[in-house]
Design an enzyme around this catalytic site. Structure first.
Site, mmCIF file in Angstrom:
data_model
loop_
_atom_site.group_PDB
_atom_site.id
_atom_site.type_symbol
_atom_site.label_atom_id
_atom_site.label_comp_id
_atom_site.label_asym_id
_atom_site.label_seq_id
_atom_site.Cartn_x
_atom_site.Cartn_y
_atom_site.Cartn_z
ATOM 1 N N GLU A 94 36.641 44.991 38.100
ATOM 2 C CA GLU A 94 37.472 44.411 37.037
ATOM 3 C C GLU A 94 37.334 42.924 36.839
ATOM 4 O O GLU A 94 36.937 42.217 37.875
ATOM 5 C CB GLU A 94 38.938 44.784 37.475
ATOM 6 C CG GLU A 94 39.176 46.334 37.158
ATOM 7 C CD GLU A 94 40.618 46.583 37.497
ATOM 8 O OE1 GLU A 94 41.089 47.835 36.765
ATOM 9 O OE2 GLU A 94 41.247 46.192 38.204
ATOM 10 N N CYS A 107 38.417 35.107 36.027
ATOM 11 C CA CYS A 107 38.428 35.448 37.313
ATOM 12 C C CYS A 107 37.565 36.380 37.608
ATOM 13 O O CYS A 107 37.432 37.448 36.759
ATOM 14 C CB CYS A 107 39.869 35.955 37.717
ATOM 15 S SG CYS A 107 40.012 36.467 39.101
ATOM 16 N N CYS A 114 35.799 45.592 48.654
ATOM 17 C CA CYS A 114 35.702 44.334 49.727
ATOM 18 C C CYS A 114 36.014 45.220 51.027
ATOM 19 O O CYS A 114 36.832 46.084 51.244
ATOM 20 C CB CYS A 114 36.938 43.504 49.593
ATOM 21 S SG CYS A 114 36.696 41.930 50.564
ATOM 22 N N CYS A 118 42.179 43.148 54.094
ATOM 23 C CA CYS A 118 43.480 42.338 54.027
ATOM 24 C C CYS A 118 44.628 43.329 53.889
ATOM 25 O O CYS A 118 44.043 44.015 52.923
ATOM 26 C CB CYS A 118 43.372 40.996 53.047
ATOM 27 S SG CYS A 118 41.931 39.953 53.633
ATOM 28 N N CYS A 121 46.218 43.628 49.909
ATOM 29 C CA CYS A 121 45.193 43.246 48.756
ATOM 30 C C CYS A 121 44.894 44.699 48.414
ATOM 31 O O CYS A 121 44.214 45.554 49.210
ATOM 32 C CB CYS A 121 43.943 42.496 49.312
ATOM 33 S SG CYS A 121 42.773 42.542 48.151
ATOM 34 N N CYS A 343 46.661 38.603 40.875
ATOM 35 C CA CYS A 343 45.929 38.504 41.914
ATOM 36 C C CYS A 343 46.003 39.838 42.840
ATOM 37 O O CYS A 343 47.229 40.110 43.119
ATOM 38 C CB CYS A 343 46.107 37.376 42.726
ATOM 39 S SG CYS A 343 45.458 35.754 42.461
HETATM 40 N N1 SAH Z 1 38.025 37.593 48.663
HETATM 41 C C1 SAH Z 1 38.394 36.162 48.196
HETATM 42 C C2 SAH Z 1 38.477 36.152 46.791
HETATM 43 C C3 SAH Z 1 39.324 37.431 46.116
HETATM 44 S S1 SAH Z 1 41.060 37.537 46.300
HETATM 45 C C4 SAH Z 1 39.748 35.814 48.973
HETATM 46 O O1 SAH Z 1 40.346 36.534 49.593
HETATM 47 O O2 SAH Z 1 39.988 34.514 48.953
HETATM 48 C C5 SAH Z 1 41.876 36.207 45.192
HETATM 49 C C6 SAH Z 1 43.281 35.612 45.966
HETATM 50 O O3 SAH Z 1 44.302 36.606 45.846
HETATM 51 C C7 SAH Z 1 43.161 35.447 47.380
HETATM 52 O O4 SAH Z 1 43.708 34.421 47.775
HETATM 53 C C8 SAH Z 1 43.887 36.758 48.072
HETATM 54 O O5 SAH Z 1 44.260 36.697 49.314
HETATM 55 C C9 SAH Z 1 44.935 37.027 46.711
HETATM 56 N N2 SAH Z 1 45.617 38.437 46.724
HETATM 57 C C10 SAH Z 1 45.047 39.453 47.233
HETATM 58 N N3 SAH Z 1 45.921 40.545 47.267
HETATM 59 C C11 SAH Z 1 47.014 39.973 46.605
HETATM 60 C C12 SAH Z 1 48.446 40.342 46.343
HETATM 61 N N4 SAH Z 1 48.706 41.621 46.365
HETATM 62 N N5 SAH Z 1 49.274 39.553 45.773
HETATM 63 C C13 SAH Z 1 49.039 38.256 45.776
HETATM 64 N N6 SAH Z 1 47.749 37.843 45.758
HETATM 65 C C14 SAH Z 1 46.827 38.523 46.504
HETATM 66 FE FE1 SF4 Z 2 38.732 41.053 50.251
HETATM 67 FE FE2 SF4 Z 2 40.875 40.992 49.406
HETATM 68 FE FE3 SF4 Z 2 40.738 39.988 51.652
HETATM 69 FE FE4 SF4 Z 2 40.040 38.913 49.389
HETATM 70 S S1 SF4 Z 2 42.040 39.261 49.896
HETATM 71 S S2 SF4 Z 2 38.817 39.082 51.572
HETATM 72 S S3 SF4 Z 2 39.267 40.536 48.244
HETATM 73 S S4 SF4 Z 2 40.319 42.211 51.167
#
Ligand code: SAH
Ligand code: SF4
Length: 377
Positions: A94, A107, A114, A118, A121, A343
């Site tokens: 996406e 974006c 991934c 995390c 996420c 995000c």
């Molecule tokens: N992998 C990279 C970039 C993609 S995520 C990273 O982790 O930085 C982009 C941003 O969205 C990151 O700061 C991530 O931590 C945040 N993010 C991920 N899941 C989220 C959620 N459920 N609510 C708000 N922000 C989130």
């Molecule tokens: Fe991967 Fe999501 Fe963690 Fe970014 S926030 S490193 S996309 S698992």
């Protein structure tokens, strides 16, 4: 036959010069073709009218311009647009465009899924399938620019900023991401200034240390916790590269970068997990001496997660505390709510090779996240 053709979206300027050299053509052809592809959004060599017919015929035989295939486009009430893109192998990723008054931010995704897991996420929850190629990354910008220029000629909603904040961890797919960012900034391609291209990383320290040797862009770090025990849980890559290794790597980048005079610190606000005043205090002391802007991101829920978004009151208290300490703090507004484009909500369609989903389902500790909350209070 066609899959033997070289996809010109994979080539940076240097790659394009090399390509034309091998064809026995002059180097300026590289500039011409880069412009046709990236500035005019052309995909048919026949339209490249300043190139000789013989050369066009040759190109048609051996090369192609192939962007990702669009599966669906959804437009939110607030103007945010989300694309689902088909990626060969039955996958989908996406990409999101966020229009604001004076800019349009795209974006972009860097991987199918991934692997970094995390816990808050949605992409991490889906697991990982594969890295995207340079063509699949820059192809997102190419596609969005074509779409926006075609649809909205009158209101100028072109892409002015790109953030590598879609699906995937950009530094885990280093070369293609660097190549694609190079094209974003190339004057013969998208010509974005280096401050308008942002790489966001959860903190892959070795790659971050070498990044400034290869490219100078704006930097965002997904910190999300001010101490190791909590960050180990929220951003598990922290177990490998803890905060005391991450901070020097950030400084290393900032000291050498022209684009990133400040680092953006991303901090997702999770109710009862990382949003207390004590966390704010720890964050203030951790970031002392680091030129930064703190971006508070209200947690965007997704179906499989038990986390909750912090209350507005705790976000305000957290933010006020940091502002009083002298930090620049911005609370990110959630966009594209009605189409799950915020995000961390990007899920795509991933054939997970890491077996993350099934491991999760088998995990008897459905209480896992609640337990985390207890541990860290
Ligand atoms: N992998 C990279 C970039 C993609 S995520 C990273 O982790 O930085 C982009 C941003 O969205 C990151 O700061 C991530 O931590 C945040 N993010 C991920 N899941 C989220 C959620 N459920 N609510 C708000 N922000 C989130
Ligand atoms: Fe991967 Fe999501 Fe963690 Fe970014 S926030 S490193 S996309 S698992």
């Amino acid at each position: 036959m066609s899959n033997k053709k070289i996809n010109l979206l994979n080539l940076t300027r240097d790659g394009m010069v090399e390509f034309f050299k091998e064809l026995g053509e002059k180097p300026f052809r590289a500039t011409q073709v880069l412009k046709w592809i990236h500035q005019f959004g052309v995909e048919d060599f026949a339209e490249m009218t300043n190139i000789s017919k013989a050369c066009r015929t040759k190109l048609k035989d051996i090369a192609e311009i192939k962007g990702p295939e669009v599966v669906s486009v959804q437009e939110s009430a607030d103007g945010t647009i989300k694309w689902a893109l088909h990626i060969p192998g039955g996958q989908a990723i996406e990409m999101v465009f966020i229009p604001e008054r004076h800019r349009g931010t795209l974006c972009v995704s860097s991987q199918v899924g991934c692997a970094l897991e995390c816990s808050f996420c949605s992409t991490g929850y889906q697991g990982f399938n594969r890295n995207l190629s340079t063509a699949e990354i820059i192809g997102q910008v190419w596609l969005a620019a074509r779409h926006l220029n075609g649809l909205h000629k009158s209101d100028n909603r072109a892409v002015t900023n790109v953030v590598m904040m879609g699906m995937g961890e950009p530094l885990a797919n280093y070369e293609p991401v660097v190549n694609a960012m190079e094209l974003m900034m190339d004057d013969n391609a998208y010509g974005l200034s280096k401050r308008r291209v942002t790489l966001s990383t959860s903190g892959m320290v070795p790659q971050l240390k070498r990044l400034i040797e290869d490219i100078d862009v704006a930097l965002a770090i997904s910190l999300h916790a001010p101490n190791d025990p909590l960050r180990d849980i929220l951003v598990p890559i922290n177990k490998k590269y803890p905060i005391n290794e991450l901070m020097p790597a950030i400084h290393h980048y900032l000291e050498r970068s022209n684009a990133a005079r400040k680092v953006t610190i991303e901090y997702v606000m999770l109710k009862g997990i990382n949003d207390s005043l004590e966390h704010a205090r720890q964050l203030a002391s951790l970031l002392k001496g680091t030129p930064c802007k703190i971006n508070l991101i209200p947690f965007n829920p997704f179906p499989q997660s038990d986390y909750e978004t912090s209350t507005q009151q705790s976000i305000d208290l957290f933010s006020d505390f940091l502002i009083k300490k002298g930090y620049l703090v911005v609370t990110r507004r959630t966009r594209g709510d009605d189409i799950d484009a915020a995000c961390g909500q990007l899920a795509g369609k991933i054939n997970d090779k890491t077996k993350r989903q099934s491991r999760r389902e088998q995990d008897t500790s459905k209480e896992y996240q609640k337990q985390i909350a207890v541990e860290i209070r």
